[in-house]
Design an enzyme around this catalytic site. Sequence first.
Site, PDB file in Angstrom:
ATOM      1  N   ARG A 151      18.132   2.259   5.160  1.00 32.59           N
ATOM      2  CA  ARG A 151      16.954   1.408   5.062  1.00 32.59           C
ATOM      3  C   ARG A 151      15.712   2.046   5.684  1.00 32.59           C
ATOM      4  O   ARG A 151      15.671   2.332   6.878  1.00 32.59           O
ATOM      5  CB  ARG A 151      17.219   0.063   5.749  1.00 32.59           C
ATOM      6  CG  ARG A 151      16.072  -0.918   5.555  1.00 32.59           C
ATOM      7  CD  ARG A 151      16.330  -2.264   6.227  1.00 32.59           C
ATOM      8  NE  ARG A 151      15.248  -3.203   5.957  1.00 32.59           N
ATOM      9  CZ  ARG A 151      14.101  -3.217   6.622  1.00 32.59           C
ATOM     10  NH1 ARG A 151      13.883  -2.355   7.594  1.00 32.59           N
ATOM     11  NH2 ARG A 151      13.157  -4.090   6.303  1.00 32.59           N
ATOM     12  N   ARG A 159       9.021  -1.915 -22.182  1.00 32.18           N
ATOM     13  CA  ARG A 159       8.423  -2.577 -21.019  1.00 32.18           C
ATOM     14  C   ARG A 159       9.186  -2.210 -19.750  1.00 32.18           C
ATOM     15  O   ARG A 159       8.590  -2.020 -18.683  1.00 32.18           O
ATOM     16  CB  ARG A 159       8.388  -4.092 -21.224  1.00 32.18           C
ATOM     17  CG  ARG A 159       7.598  -4.812 -20.132  1.00 32.18           C
ATOM     18  CD  ARG A 159       7.383  -6.272 -20.434  1.00 32.18           C
ATOM     19  NE  ARG A 159       8.634  -7.017 -20.411  1.00 32.18           N
ATOM     20  CZ  ARG A 159       8.755  -8.290 -20.796  1.00 32.18           C
ATOM     21  NH1 ARG A 159       7.693  -8.952 -21.229  1.00 32.18           N
ATOM     22  NH2 ARG A 159       9.910  -8.896 -20.752  1.00 32.18           N
ATOM     23  N   TYR A 207      13.423  -5.408 -13.864  1.00 30.91           N
ATOM     24  CA  TYR A 207      14.442  -5.985 -14.733  1.00 30.91           C
ATOM     25  C   TYR A 207      13.875  -6.366 -16.092  1.00 30.91           C
ATOM     26  O   TYR A 207      12.662  -6.323 -16.310  1.00 30.91           O
ATOM     27  CB  TYR A 207      15.085  -7.206 -14.063  1.00 30.91           C
ATOM     28  CG  TYR A 207      14.217  -8.445 -14.076  1.00 30.91           C
ATOM     29  CD1 TYR A 207      13.118  -8.550 -13.224  1.00 30.91           C
ATOM     30  CD2 TYR A 207      14.475  -9.495 -14.947  1.00 30.91           C
ATOM     31  CE1 TYR A 207      12.324  -9.685 -13.236  1.00 30.91           C
ATOM     32  CE2 TYR A 207      13.677 -10.636 -14.963  1.00 30.91           C
ATOM     33  CZ  TYR A 207      12.605 -10.728 -14.103  1.00 30.91           C
ATOM     34  OH  TYR A 207      11.818 -11.833 -14.134  1.00 30.91           O
ATOM     35  N   LYS A 232       7.557  -6.303 -14.174  1.00 31.80           N
ATOM     36  CA  LYS A 232       8.689  -7.233 -14.108  1.00 31.80           C
ATOM     37  C   LYS A 232       9.578  -6.793 -12.957  1.00 31.80           C
ATOM     38  O   LYS A 232      10.617  -6.171 -13.141  1.00 31.80           O
ATOM     39  CB  LYS A 232       9.434  -7.293 -15.453  1.00 31.80           C
ATOM     40  CG  LYS A 232       9.912  -8.710 -15.769  1.00 31.80           C
ATOM     41  CD  LYS A 232      10.286  -8.878 -17.227  1.00 31.80           C
ATOM     42  CE  LYS A 232      11.012 -10.181 -17.458  1.00 31.80           C
ATOM     43  NZ  LYS A 232      10.191 -11.400 -17.306  1.00 31.80           N
TER      44      LYS A 232
HETATM   45  C1  LIG Z   1       9.674 -12.415 -18.194  1.00 35.40           C
HETATM   46  C2  LIG Z   1       8.478 -13.232 -17.832  1.00 35.40           C
HETATM   47  C3  LIG Z   1       7.668 -13.857 -18.806  1.00 35.40           C
HETATM   48  C4  LIG Z   1       8.029 -13.918 -20.265  1.00 35.40           C
HETATM   49  O1  LIG Z   1       8.195 -12.688 -20.871  1.00 35.40           O
HETATM   50  P1  LIG Z   1       9.083 -12.558 -22.194  1.00 35.40           P
HETATM   51  O2  LIG Z   1       9.024 -11.115 -22.520  1.00 35.40           O
HETATM   52  O3  LIG Z   1       8.432 -13.411 -23.241  1.00 35.40           O
HETATM   53  O4  LIG Z   1      10.453 -13.048 -21.850  1.00 35.40           O
HETATM   54  C5  LIG Z   1       6.489 -14.465 -18.383  1.00 35.40           C
HETATM   55  N1  LIG Z   1       6.153 -14.529 -17.085  1.00 35.40           N
HETATM   56  C6  LIG Z   1       6.913 -13.984 -16.122  1.00 35.40           C
HETATM   57  C7  LIG Z   1       6.477 -14.090 -14.701  1.00 35.40           C
HETATM   58  C8  LIG Z   1       8.092 -13.331 -16.460  1.00 35.40           C
HETATM   59  O5  LIG Z   1       8.858 -12.806 -15.492  1.00 35.40           O
END
Ligand SMILES: *Cc1c(COP(=O)(O)O)cnc(C)c1O
Length: 281
Positions: free
Chosen positions: A99, A51, A32, A146
């Site tokens: 699954r 990203r 995400y 992420k």
């Molecule tokens: C999204 C996130 C951040 C901050 O990232 P930004 O791009 O500055 O919003 C930092 N640590 C974690 C674990 C995150 O999920």
Amino acid sequence: MTKVLINEKLVDEQDANVPYNDRGYVFGDGIYEYIRVYDNNVFTAKEHFERLLRSAKEIGLELKYNVDELTELIQELLSTNNIVNGGVYIQVTRGAAPRDHAFPTPSVEANIMAFTKSYDRPYKLLEEGINAITTEDIRWLRCDIKSLNLLGNVLAKEYATKYNAQEAIQHRGDIVTEGSSSNVYAIKNGEIYTHPVNNYILNGITRMVIKSVAEDKGIPFNEEVFTLDFLKNADEIIVSSTSIEVMPVVKLDGENVGDGEVGSITKSLQEGFNRYIDTHS
Ligand SMILES: *Cc1c(COP(=O)(O)O)cnc(C)c1O
């Protein structure tokens, strides 16, 4: 009526459903992004979409959109929902399939979903600072992705909330890594210290902006590991993310950080961050 993006369609919020066997739902198998909108401008959109594509690649998820196509899809959603100041959450899962832990064969189409939120910048907290609490980092070892799998982060944030703190600062043993959804900075003798970019932290876009602001202002930005003890003795502490920006931490584990007031380096970085927003829109 507020719309939600489901794949390429804008659907009414109450009709925005995903399949019961979507792998995001069953395994947290997806990724995400969260992007901020300031005065109709999607802030650092390119960096966020790049990203997202990197996260997708790291988990072997094939996404059929490039940065420009993603920008267009999200822009359409934001315009439809009339978002002037707010944010947009975007997630991509490996799709719906019976699954089975292994990737579906033949592969299925990824599912993309996005929703928006309208709100102002957190002016009061930015001026007054927040409380943070420290906790052991129990997450997996690919925190650079992420990922939708956020159970470690969720438990850390819940622990903070329970003790009247707005963020949990995590550490692996002695080493401070990052917040539950933010990056962490200790400021000591006029210099900034923050965990280097590797698999133990998420490489924040706000972190990149802060680094650039610090460099412009000639404030040393040290990407080095530091200990919990170093953090507890810092003059100033900051946590940063897309939603909390350059957020001062004025109390750590119930004790004042420095003199308990928002410090001068923090204020200088906030000023630079505001200027960055104004000059990058
Ligand atoms: C999204 C996130 C951040 C901050 O990232 P930004 O791009 O500055 O919003 C930092 N640590 C974690 C674990 C995150 O999920």
